[in-house]
Design a protein around this motif. Structure first.
Motif, short mmCIF file in Angstrom:
data_model
loop_
_atom_site.label_atom_id
_atom_site.label_comp_id
_atom_site.label_asym_id
_atom_site.label_seq_id
_atom_site.Cartn_x
_atom_site.Cartn_y
_atom_site.Cartn_z
N SER A 143 30.58 27.90 71.47
CA SER A 143 29.62 26.81 71.27
C SER A 143 29.05 26.31 72.59
O SER A 143 27.89 25.90 72.64
CB SER A 143 30.24 25.67 70.47
OG SER A 143 31.33 25.11 71.18
N THR A 168 31.45 19.54 68.23
CA THR A 168 30.62 18.85 67.25
C THR A 168 29.90 19.85 66.34
O THR A 168 29.87 19.67 65.13
CB THR A 168 29.59 17.94 67.96
OG1 THR A 168 30.29 17.02 68.78
CG2 THR A 168 28.73 17.20 66.97
N TRP A 169 29.33 20.90 66.93
CA TRP A 169 28.62 21.89 66.12
C TRP A 169 29.57 22.59 65.15
O TRP A 169 29.22 22.84 64.00
CB TRP A 169 27.93 22.91 67.00
CG TRP A 169 26.73 22.39 67.74
CD1 TRP A 169 26.25 21.11 67.73
CD2 TRP A 169 25.88 23.12 68.59
NE1 TRP A 169 25.16 21.01 68.53
CE2 TRP A 169 24.90 22.23 69.09
CE3 TRP A 169 25.84 24.44 69.01
CZ2 TRP A 169 23.89 22.65 69.96
CZ3 TRP A 169 24.84 24.84 69.88
CH2 TRP A 169 23.88 23.95 70.34
N ARG A 218 28.82 30.11 61.20
CA ARG A 218 30.17 29.82 61.67
C ARG A 218 30.63 30.90 62.65
O ARG A 218 31.23 30.60 63.67
CB ARG A 218 31.14 29.74 60.49
CG ARG A 218 32.53 29.29 60.90
CD ARG A 218 33.46 28.99 59.74
NE ARG A 218 33.10 29.52 58.45
CZ ARG A 218 33.60 30.64 57.93
NH1 ARG A 218 34.47 31.36 58.60
NH2 ARG A 218 33.23 31.02 56.72
N GLU A 261 26.36 18.52 72.07
CA GLU A 261 27.48 19.46 72.00
C GLU A 261 28.22 19.55 73.33
O GLU A 261 29.45 19.60 73.37
CB GLU A 261 27.00 20.85 71.58
CG GLU A 261 28.06 21.92 71.62
CD GLU A 261 29.23 21.71 70.67
OE1 GLU A 261 30.30 22.30 70.92
OE2 GLU A 261 29.10 20.97 69.68
N ALA A 317 32.31 21.34 63.85
CA ALA A 317 32.62 20.38 62.77
C ALA A 317 31.46 20.26 61.79
O ALA A 317 31.68 20.18 60.58
CB ALA A 317 32.97 19.02 63.38
N MET A 318 30.24 20.27 62.31
CA MET A 318 29.07 20.20 61.41
C MET A 318 29.00 21.44 60.53
O MET A 318 28.67 21.33 59.34
CB MET A 318 27.78 20.05 62.22
CG MET A 318 27.57 18.67 62.77
SD MET A 318 25.93 18.39 63.46
CE MET A 318 25.82 19.63 64.73
N GLN A 364 31.52 23.17 59.49
CA GLN A 364 32.55 23.02 58.46
C GLN A 364 32.08 22.10 57.35
O GLN A 364 32.28 22.38 56.17
CB GLN A 364 33.85 22.50 59.09
CG GLN A 364 34.53 23.52 59.97
CD GLN A 364 35.68 22.93 60.79
OE1 GLN A 364 35.80 21.73 60.95
NE2 GLN A 364 36.50 23.81 61.34
N ASP A 365 31.44 20.98 57.71
CA ASP A 365 30.87 20.08 56.70
C ASP A 365 29.82 20.80 55.86
O ASP A 365 29.78 20.67 54.64
CB ASP A 365 30.22 18.86 57.35
CG ASP A 365 31.21 17.93 57.99
OD1 ASP A 365 32.42 18.05 57.71
OD2 ASP A 365 30.77 17.07 58.79
N PHE A 366 28.96 21.56 56.53
CA PHE A 366 27.88 22.30 55.88
C PHE A 366 28.44 23.33 54.91
O PHE A 366 27.93 23.53 53.82
CB PHE A 366 27.03 22.96 56.97
CG PHE A 366 25.64 23.31 56.56
CD1 PHE A 366 24.77 22.35 56.07
CD2 PHE A 366 25.18 24.61 56.69
CE1 PHE A 366 23.48 22.68 55.72
CE2 PHE A 366 23.90 24.95 56.34
CZ PHE A 366 23.03 23.98 55.86
#
Length: 135
Positions: free
Chosen positions: A110, A32-33, A103, A26, A35-36, A38-40
């Motif tokens: 972050s 990066t966290w 989130r 990170e 974005a992860m 958001q994917d999650f």
């Protein structure tokens, strides 16, 4: 090979390596966290698999650590296993709410969380190495 006396130290070592490496990722590539997360948030299947894996990992940690009420590391690692079981249950039962909370935590700070993760990881590694007799 791990013995009953060194199991918590080995678990602390690998948790420390994980926390430190995630923090470095990170800090090396900020965002990066986020974005992860958001994917999650967009993938119920990923939340389900994460819930199963988290619950399983927590159960394994909880079950393999012998109970020694006179040793703080044994208690801390057992408690961590129990918390991971609880996290897995929450992910399976209410994953979307868990993601909202995650989130909110990661959204604005972050770098702060990554710094805390690096400190926690380094601390776990230090404790593990101390217990394993390498310090």
């Amino acid at each position: 090979m791990a013995t009953a006396d060194t199991i918590p130290a080995w678990i602390a070592m690998f948790i420390g390596i994980y926390a430190f490496a995630a923090a470095m990722g990170e800090l090396r590539l900020p965002g990066t966290w986020k974005a992860m997360m958001q994917d999650f948030e967009q993938s119920p299947g990923m939340r389900f698999i994460a819930g199963i894996l988290t619950l399983t990992l927590g159960a394994v940690i909880y079950l393999v650590v012998p109970w020694r009420p006179d040793d703080w590391l044994f208690i801390a690692v057992s408690a961590l296993g129990g918390l991971l079981v609880l996290e897995g249950i929450v992910l399976l039962a209410a994953g979307e709410r868990f993601v909202t909370f995650g989130r909110w935590l990661i959204a604005s700070a972050s770098e702060v969380w990554a710094g805390l993760s690096a400190i926690l990881g380094a601390g776990c590694i230090f404790v593990a190495l101390s217990r394993l007799g390498t310090f």
